[in-house]
Motif scaffolding. Sequence first.
Motif, PDB file in Angstrom:
ATOM      1  N   ASP A   1       2.641   1.631  -3.417  1.00 50.46           N
ATOM      2  CA  ASP A   1       1.684   2.109  -4.422  1.00 50.46           C
ATOM      3  C   ASP A   1       1.453   3.611  -4.264  1.00 50.46           C
TER       4      ASP A   1
ATOM      5  N   GLY B   1      -5.022  -7.833  -7.485  1.00 50.04           N
ATOM      6  CA  GLY B   1      -4.744  -6.487  -7.975  1.00 50.04           C
ATOM      7  C   GLY B   1      -3.314  -6.211  -8.358  1.00 50.04           C
TER       8      GLY B   1
ATOM      9  N   ARG C   1      -1.924 -10.643 -15.348  1.00 49.99           N
ATOM     10  CA  ARG C   1      -3.061 -10.232 -14.525  1.00 49.99           C
ATOM     11  C   ARG C   1      -3.923 -11.457 -14.247  1.00 49.99           C
TER      12      ARG C   1
ATOM     13  N   ALA D   1      -5.470 -10.380  -1.468  1.00 46.23           N
ATOM     14  CA  ALA D   1      -5.696  -8.931  -1.470  1.00 46.23           C
ATOM     15  C   ALA D   1      -4.444  -8.223  -0.977  1.00 46.23           C
TER      16      ALA D   1
ATOM     17  N   THR E   1      -3.158  -5.694  -2.323  1.00 47.50           N
ATOM     18  CA  THR E   1      -3.512  -4.283  -2.402  1.00 47.50           C
ATOM     19  C   THR E   1      -5.027  -4.167  -2.475  1.00 47.50           C
ATOM     20  N   GLU E   2      -5.557  -3.036  -2.009  1.00 51.37           N
ATOM     21  CA  GLU E   2      -7.001  -2.845  -2.011  1.00 51.37           C
ATOM     22  C   GLU E   2      -7.534  -2.516  -3.399  1.00 51.37           C
ATOM     23  N   ARG E   3      -6.656  -2.045  -4.262  1.00 52.00           N
ATOM     24  CA  ARG E   3      -7.067  -1.671  -5.615  1.00 52.00           C
ATOM     25  C   ARG E   3      -6.002  -2.179  -6.589  1.00 52.00           C
ATOM     26  N   PRO E   4      -6.367  -2.368  -7.850  1.00 53.56           N
ATOM     27  CA  PRO E   4      -5.358  -2.774  -8.832  1.00 53.56           C
ATOM     28  C   PRO E   4      -4.252  -1.729  -8.937  1.00 53.56           C
ATOM     29  N   THR E   5      -3.021  -2.191  -9.066  1.00 51.61           N
ATOM     30  CA  THR E   5      -1.891  -1.282  -9.157  1.00 51.61           C
ATOM     31  C   THR E   5      -0.857  -1.827 -10.125  1.00 51.61           C
TER      32      THR E   5
ATOM     33  N   ALA F   1       0.831  -1.204   0.000  1.00 53.59           N
ATOM     34  CA  ALA F   1       0.000   0.000   0.000  1.00 53.59           C
ATOM     35  C   ALA F   1       0.870   1.261   0.000  1.00 53.59           C
TER      36      ALA F   1
END
Length: 365
Positions: free
Chosen positions: A95, A331, A326, A110, A112-116, A92
């Motif tokens: 990122d 993410g 991917r 998980a 990361t909380e969002r794709p990065t 995190a």
Amino acid sequence: MNTPSPVRLGALVPLTPPGWVEAGRHLLAGLDLAVREVNAAGGIDGRPLELLVRDTAADPERAAAAVTELAGLGVAAVVGEYHSVVARAAAARADALGVPFLCSSAVLDALTERPTEWVARLAPAQSHGWRIYADFLLAAGRRRIAVATQPSVYWASGTRLLREHLAPHGGTILELDAGALSPDAVCDTLVDHGAQALLLLVGQPEPAVGLVRAVRGDRRLGDLLLGAPAGQPELPAWVAGLGADGAGIPFLRYLPERLGPLGERVGEELRERLGETPSFVAFEGWDTVAVLAEALRSHGTDRAAVAGAWSRVAAEGTRGPIRFSRVPGIGVRQWAWPPVQVVDRDPAEPRRFRVLHTGEAGGSA
């Protein structure tokens, strides 16, 4: 003659308690060996790699602070970390700061909380490895499964994955709080519920060692399968602490059945450095630097260039060719997949491993 400036890499490793120090030592041995080999071969376009090591001690806040510090020191990328919850905090922060992070060993889906685009990972996602472990349980005829757990996002995720994979096949999961129940109380509950397996979703050495000793000493549980999908029996301290009681406990490890010439060579070097058989964690460390060195050589040392290389870089690792892709639901850029085995220590010779089950490796999802 001017000495070329080094290409700096930050390394996150658990080297003090409550981190799993033995895993950290193996991870660092692999990272450091690979850096030395890259430098012996001319470095990155004539510039040496320099490893800046930071001890995370299994502390997410400490790991995040280390990423901030390393970013300020001008590292081209950050590598390493073993503990999933710690790696998530590091990912995190990386990122947010725009620092490439190549995670060596943590498996939490998980990360990361969002794709990065800034984070990539070598270790297989937990959902991949633990489903292979669930298949092993089903093949062994074990459907009434108990899990001894401690509070953790990682253990909770593992329990959910096992339940989801076992339920369609008639499997059930009984959760036992290892913090609230004594080892003897756990044994009584296993008997009362007719459990066919107990999985140790707990820390090492305690409460894992106490639970193993209690189950092994309970004659009512002679047919119970003890398991440790997270890999606690992998490292030598398990045998040192439990002896023969630590054998016959299946766990996940990320090695092929046979190493190729590169893996054999690196394995011998790691054995000499460590003074013991290298774990898969040590190979993960070596592979991390091998992949990153290829990215640095082919795409440059600028941070954005390194992160942009994840989708295009290819490298020969100790456990097979490595490429990132991917994967749905994950993410970060992921090696899909490293080889996955379910193994145990041979009861006849606890220092020898037996391969019980394998999962498919390679390809992309």
